[in-house]
Design a protein around this motif. Structure first.
Motif, PDB file in Angstrom:
ATOM      1  N   ARG A 233      -9.789 -18.014  23.174  1.00 15.39           N
ATOM      2  CA  ARG A 233     -10.711 -16.917  23.490  1.00 15.39           C
ATOM      3  C   ARG A 233     -11.131 -16.177  22.224  1.00 15.39           C
ATOM      4  O   ARG A 233     -12.271 -15.757  22.081  1.00 15.39           O
ATOM      5  N   PHE A 234     -10.178 -16.016  21.293  1.00 11.58           N
ATOM      6  CA  PHE A 234     -10.481 -15.337  20.027  1.00 11.58           C
ATOM      7  C   PHE A 234     -11.560 -16.118  19.272  1.00 11.58           C
ATOM      8  O   PHE A 234     -12.516 -15.551  18.755  1.00 11.58           O
TER       9      PHE A 234
ATOM     10  N   ARG B  73     -14.870 -15.746  21.043  1.00 15.69           N
ATOM     11  CA  ARG B  73     -15.408 -14.395  20.818  1.00 15.69           C
ATOM     12  C   ARG B  73     -16.076 -14.298  19.447  1.00 15.69           C
ATOM     13  O   ARG B  73     -17.174 -13.759  19.326  1.00 15.69           O
ATOM     14  N   THR B  74     -15.408 -14.822  18.419  1.00 11.76           N
ATOM     15  CA  THR B  74     -15.979 -14.720  17.067  1.00 11.76           C
ATOM     16  C   THR B  74     -17.233 -15.591  16.944  1.00 11.76           C
ATOM     17  O   THR B  74     -18.186 -15.210  16.282  1.00 11.76           O
TER      18      THR B  74
ATOM     19  N   LYS C 145     -24.293 -14.412  14.375  1.00 12.54           N
ATOM     20  CA  LYS C 145     -25.750 -14.355  14.576  1.00 12.54           C
ATOM     21  C   LYS C 145     -26.442 -15.651  14.163  1.00 12.54           C
ATOM     22  O   LYS C 145     -27.476 -16.017  14.735  1.00 12.54           O
TER      23      LYS C 145
ATOM     24  N   GLU D 265     -12.825 -17.836   7.509  1.00 13.58           N
ATOM     25  CA  GLU D 265     -12.227 -16.495   7.500  1.00 13.58           C
ATOM     26  C   GLU D 265     -10.775 -16.536   7.981  1.00 13.58           C
ATOM     27  O   GLU D 265      -9.912 -15.888   7.410  1.00 13.58           O
TER      28      GLU D 265
ATOM     29  N   MET E 250      -5.774 -17.778  21.680  1.00 16.78           N
ATOM     30  CA  MET E 250      -6.467 -18.094  20.424  1.00 16.78           C
ATOM     31  C   MET E 250      -7.820 -18.754  20.693  1.00 16.78           C
ATOM     32  O   MET E 250      -8.759 -18.555  19.938  1.00 16.78           O
TER      33      MET E 250
ATOM     34  N   GLU F 289      -0.829 -24.216  16.532  1.00 16.20           N
ATOM     35  CA  GLU F 289      -1.603 -23.581  17.603  1.00 16.20           C
ATOM     36  C   GLU F 289      -2.958 -23.106  17.070  1.00 16.20           C
ATOM     37  O   GLU F 289      -3.978 -23.248  17.750  1.00 16.20           O
TER      38      GLU F 289
ATOM     39  N   LEU G  21      -2.767 -11.686   9.807  1.00 17.30           N
ATOM     40  CA  LEU G  21      -2.895 -10.967  11.084  1.00 17.30           C
ATOM     41  C   LEU G  21      -2.672 -11.914  12.261  1.00 17.30           C
ATOM     42  O   LEU G  21      -1.984 -11.589  13.219  1.00 17.30           O
ATOM     43  N   LEU G  22      -3.257 -13.101  12.175  1.00 14.08           N
ATOM     44  CA  LEU G  22      -3.187 -14.044  13.295  1.00 14.08           C
ATOM     45  C   LEU G  22      -1.785 -14.636  13.445  1.00 14.08           C
ATOM     46  O   LEU G  22      -1.226 -14.664  14.536  1.00 14.08           O
TER      47      LEU G  22
ATOM     48  N   ILE H  21       1.360 -16.649  16.056  1.00 14.03           N
ATOM     49  CA  ILE H  21       0.691 -17.893  16.448  1.00 14.03           C
ATOM     50  C   ILE H  21       1.093 -18.932  15.410  1.00 14.03           C
ATOM     51  O   ILE H  21       1.055 -18.645  14.209  1.00 14.03           O
TER      52      ILE H  21
ATOM     53  N   ARG I 248      -6.814 -12.668   6.831  1.00 15.83           N
ATOM     54  CA  ARG I 248      -6.960 -12.848   8.282  1.00 15.83           C
ATOM     55  C   ARG I 248      -5.770 -13.633   8.832  1.00 15.83           C
ATOM     56  O   ARG I 248      -5.253 -13.303   9.906  1.00 15.83           O
ATOM     57  N   ALA I 249      -5.343 -14.657   8.098  1.00 17.25           N
ATOM     58  CA  ALA I 249      -4.249 -15.504   8.586  1.00 17.25           C
ATOM     59  C   ALA I 249      -2.986 -14.689   8.818  1.00 17.25           C
ATOM     60  O   ALA I 249      -2.254 -14.921   9.786  1.00 17.25           O
TER      61      ALA I 249
ATOM     62  N   LYS J 241     -20.214 -13.894  18.431  1.00 16.43           N
ATOM     63  CA  LYS J 241     -20.702 -12.776  17.616  1.00 16.43           C
ATOM     64  C   LYS J 241     -21.468 -13.248  16.391  1.00 16.43           C
ATOM     65  O   LYS J 241     -22.053 -12.445  15.672  1.00 16.43           O
TER      66      LYS J 241
END
Lengths: 261, 247
Positions: free
Chosen positions: A3-4, A7-8, A13, A80, A1, A99, A89-90, A95, A86-87, A11
């Motif tokens: 790393r997720f 990553r976001t 901007k 988000e 999580m 966590e 999916l996570l 998870i 989104r939650a 991304k």
């Protein structure tokens, strides 16, 4: 999580403006200005277009812009992540909510730390190009305290995001409330200014001081070390700043564990 | 037994004046089964799925997933879920999104294996746009990417909430073919909700009808064929309450 989260954030901007501002500053000073060693050998002096810029003010302005960019950009992913779309999916990975909360903070801290290191490296490069050594205590204090300042704002914003489900509301409320924490470090002048001499009011402000994350506490410590070195580190102020982050963190953690998606 | 739910109840307010009650007395799905929950909009299909996955908390009752309590992360680690409404990071390409979400699984594959699996799924689902950003996808492409995300992990139980939304017939067939293939290979179990009856007419072996938060009937594929002929007739038998229009 973690790393997720990173990553976001990478991304995002809006957050590119953070290193962007530092790159712009370095390029501008390199082309139109210069850096010279301070006669004391303890710091350095910057000039831009022939105008001398006090180092403290320059760094303060850079830090303030960074805080603003980070406060606008960083919470977008959390906002988000706690939307049901989104939650679901996570959390179904699975998870746990705990966590999600803890690793989000770890991810945000890692991101802030990495971007601060990049910022410090850019400033070091700027001074090195002009043959001046970037003061070690400036580098250390930025790397240690800038992420802490951002995390103290982020704790407040996360709590309001969990409560309101609104990115804009969370960011605005979080920004002003964490900014409001500066008041608690100057309670006496404030009370005198408004003629509030009752002790209960002072007690109330003191309680609030320990409830709201003190971004100002970390900022003051950073400012002191910047101007006077590590010997000026105020241990009690540091302990207060850390302690003030605990209640909102625990409340946010508790509310997220109870949240249904 | 892949799923067993007993006396599960959940009450929540839909609006100030409207309270919804979900009461699932008993529901069970066998290993390797392809089950569907059918019902009108707002009947409690998605709510029940969310309770299974602990996204919503039941007020009472007991759910076991693979013979363990559904709150146990170990059992849920072998479940993949596709929600009806989802939100992936818009700035990610499909490949980046799949890597990011694959990473979240406990049984995460290594990068090379994930790439191999992504390419296998892309081939099966006719996807040639893996490097397209999520924000630039059409509804059907987005749904296909979401299904790829669901089937990326080699899990034992797949819960799919309205999986064929926005897909054309060719794409639906490709996905159903893939599901049948992995069902044969790994004896996976599927629980699907849909209101498009033709999607499941020939595929499901067990069906549950849900209305107003209650399971009102369940039947096997053979029972439906013997008594009603088709899933549509079975469904209409319970839900079509309107009198026919006489001209």
């Amino acid at each position: 999580m973690i790393r997720f989260t990173i990553r976001t954030l990478l991304k995002n901007k809006t957050l590119w403006a953070w290193p962007g501002i530092f790159i712009l500053f370095v390029v501008a000073v390199t082309i139109w200005g210069g850096v010279s060693a301070d006669p004391s050998g303890y710091s350095y002096a910057i000039n831009l277009g022939g105008l001398p810029l006090p180092t403290g003010i320059v760094i303060n302005q850079l830090v303030s812009i960074t805080i603003l960019i980070a406060i606008i950009g960083i919470p977008t992913h959390f906002s988000e992540n706690i939307k049901p779309e989104r939650a679901s999916l996570l959390l179904s990975k699975p998870i746990s909510r705990s966590e999600l909360f803890v690793s989000d903070f770890a991810g945000v801290y890692t991101f802030c730390f990495a971007y601060t290191v990049i910022s410090v490296l850019l400033l070091t490069l700027l001074t090195a190009v002009h043959g001046v050594l970037f003061p070690f205590h400036h580098a250390v204090v930025m790397i240690v305290f800038l992420p802490l300042i951002l995390i103290s704002y982020y704790i407040t914003i996360v709590l309001f995001l969990i409560l309101t489900n609104s990115y804009l509301g969370g960011v605005i409320l979080g920004y002003f409330l964490a900014g409001f924490s500066s008041l608690f470090l100057n309670v006496d002048p404030f009370l005198q200014m408004f003629g509030l001499t009752d002790t209960w009011f002072e007690t109330l402000l003191n309680i609030l001081a320990y409830l709201i994350p003190s971004a100002e506490g970390f900022q003051q410590i950073m400012g002191h070390i910047f101007s006077s070195g590590f010997s000026s580190l105020d241990g009690s102020l540091l302990a207060f700043a850390f302690a003030s982050c605990v209640p909102f963190s625990l409340l946010g953690f508790y509310l997220l564990r109870k949240k249904q998606f | 037994m892949i799923l067993q739910a007993n006396n599960v109840s959940k009450t929540f307010k839909k609006s100030k004046a409207d309270t919804f009650h979900l009461n699932i007395d008993h529901l069970e799905i066998q290993d390797g089964s392809f089950a569907a929950i059918l019902g009108p909009n707002g009947s409690g299909k998605s709510t029940f799925l969310k309770i299974i996955l602990d996204l919503l908390y039941a007020d009472s009752g007991h759910i076991s997933l693979m013979d363990k309590n559904h709150k146990d992360k170990v059992s849920r680690a072998n479940v993949s879920y596709l929600p009806e409404n989802y939100s992936f990071p818009e700035d990610f390409t499909i490949r980046e999104m799949l890597h990011a979400f694959a990473d979240l699984k406990r049984s995460a594959l290594n990068v090379g294996k994930i790439d191999h699996k992504i390419n296998k799924l892309a081939n099966a689902f006719n996807v040639s746009y893996l490097n397209k950003k999520m924000k630039n996808l059409s509804k059907g492409m987005r749904q296909t990417a979401a299904l790829m995300h669901t089937f990326l992990a080699d899990d034992q139980f797949y819960i799919l909430d309205e999986p064929f939304n926005g897909l054309d017939a060719v794409q639906k067939k490709a996905i159903m073919d893939y599901i049948f293939t992995i069902q044969k290979e790994r004896n996976i179990s599927i629980l699907i909700t849909t209101h498009i009856l033709s999607d499941i007419d020939k595929t499901c072996d067990t069906l549950f009808l849900i209305n107003d938060g209650r399971i009102i009937n369940s039947a096997t594929k053979n029972e439906i064929q013997d008594q009603f002929g088709s899933v549509e007739d079975y469904y209409l038998n319970y839900f079509d309450t309107k009198d026919p229009v006489i001209s």
